[in-house]
Design an enzyme around this catalytic site. Sequence first.
Site, PDB file in Angstrom:
ATOM      1  N   SER A  74       2.325  15.916  19.026  1.00  0.00           N
ATOM      2  CA  SER A  74       1.111  16.647  19.377  1.00  0.00           C
ATOM      3  C   SER A  74       0.059  15.652  19.831  1.00  0.00           C
ATOM      4  O   SER A  74       0.126  14.466  19.497  1.00  0.00           O
ATOM      5  CB  SER A  74       0.593  17.422  18.152  1.00  0.00           C
ATOM      6  OG  SER A  74      -0.723  17.895  18.364  1.00  0.00           O
ATOM      7  N   TYR A  98      -2.084  17.780   9.522  1.00  0.00           N
ATOM      8  CA  TYR A  98      -1.236  17.885  10.704  1.00  0.00           C
ATOM      9  C   TYR A  98      -1.205  16.550  11.460  1.00  0.00           C
ATOM     10  O   TYR A  98      -0.141  16.087  11.880  1.00  0.00           O
ATOM     11  CB  TYR A  98      -1.765  18.996  11.602  1.00  0.00           C
ATOM     12  CG  TYR A  98      -0.865  19.354  12.770  1.00  0.00           C
ATOM     13  CD1 TYR A  98       0.340  20.007  12.560  1.00  0.00           C
ATOM     14  CD2 TYR A  98      -1.240  19.060  14.076  1.00  0.00           C
ATOM     15  CE1 TYR A  98       1.164  20.363  13.625  1.00  0.00           C
ATOM     16  CE2 TYR A  98      -0.428  19.408  15.144  1.00  0.00           C
ATOM     17  CZ  TYR A  98       0.768  20.052  14.916  1.00  0.00           C
ATOM     18  OH  TYR A  98       1.580  20.384  15.986  1.00  0.00           O
TER      19      TYR A  98
END
Length: 332
Positions: A174, A187
Amino acid sequence: MQLLFIGQIIGVVSASALLLFLLARLWPRRGPGMRCQGYAVLITGCDSGFGHMLAVALDRRGFTVFAGCLQPEAAGAQSLTRLCTSRLRILKLDVTSEQDVQLARKTVQDNLPEKGLWAVVNNAGISDWAEIEWSSSQDFQNMLNVNLMGGIRTSIALLPLVRVAKGRMVFVSSIFSFFTCLNMAAYSVSKRGLEAFADCLRVEMASFGVKVSIIQPGNFGQATDIVKVKTDEEIWARLDEERKHTFNRSYIELANQYFTSSCRSGSGSAAPVVQAMVHALTSARPRSRYLLVPPTELILFRLLPLLPTALTDAFFSLSSMYSTRRRLLYTQ
């Protein structure tokens, strides 16, 4: 004088990054063209999202697809059997379970086509958002167990098979692996760790002819179901009295509204991500990293990892969200 020197350095770095970016875009690449028949690919996280769409795309190209699903009896997994040929095989695969991973390896090994296991796509992942003080250490552990350790477990188990085929290892990361912002600490930690693992693996696997690629999607919240929607009440209920005093209800409502609207502004099509995955798997010259953000944001995200920390931190102070946050938290 010092500020002038810093400005010159930033200018040189920016110009160099832009030049490298343009060269990378203009340099000729051989497009996807390998013969896929006879090769297998294992994909984790095929219940929905990127993994589900990639399974369909690879099946249509002629790969034997082992689609790892957390819930093989659920609608997402079952739709793959309707959309794909008999080459596709659903595997029950919870990447947090060593037993599931080892059973998946045995199933793959016992059912390989003649050319072997070409690739593993470590796609399974979860997402959540919260400021660090709204989280527990267990929240971080849960995120790491799927997003980081899940990829490590699967890779270690399947690498011997991929080495034989001199194939590919692909990791879905990501932009949050390097882009720091509010609410995404757990995350970001998981994805930054996953990229560190993939980078180390790329160096080690080069001796065996195995290529390693990292996929870095931006905001594709509308195109997948990975985004976790919460209510103000759910967030508030998790805070103890001390944190309720610090993070007042007004700020909780603002943060939730900001995060939800940000996710809704993301791309509604996962096609760029799936295309990047296919390129990483089939091109003669796969990239080490595929950064997938809108063209208007591309140069910014290319530059961010190269800029001094003081500048990247200052970048966030320009957001109205941060100024409003400061006002709400310090005036209560």
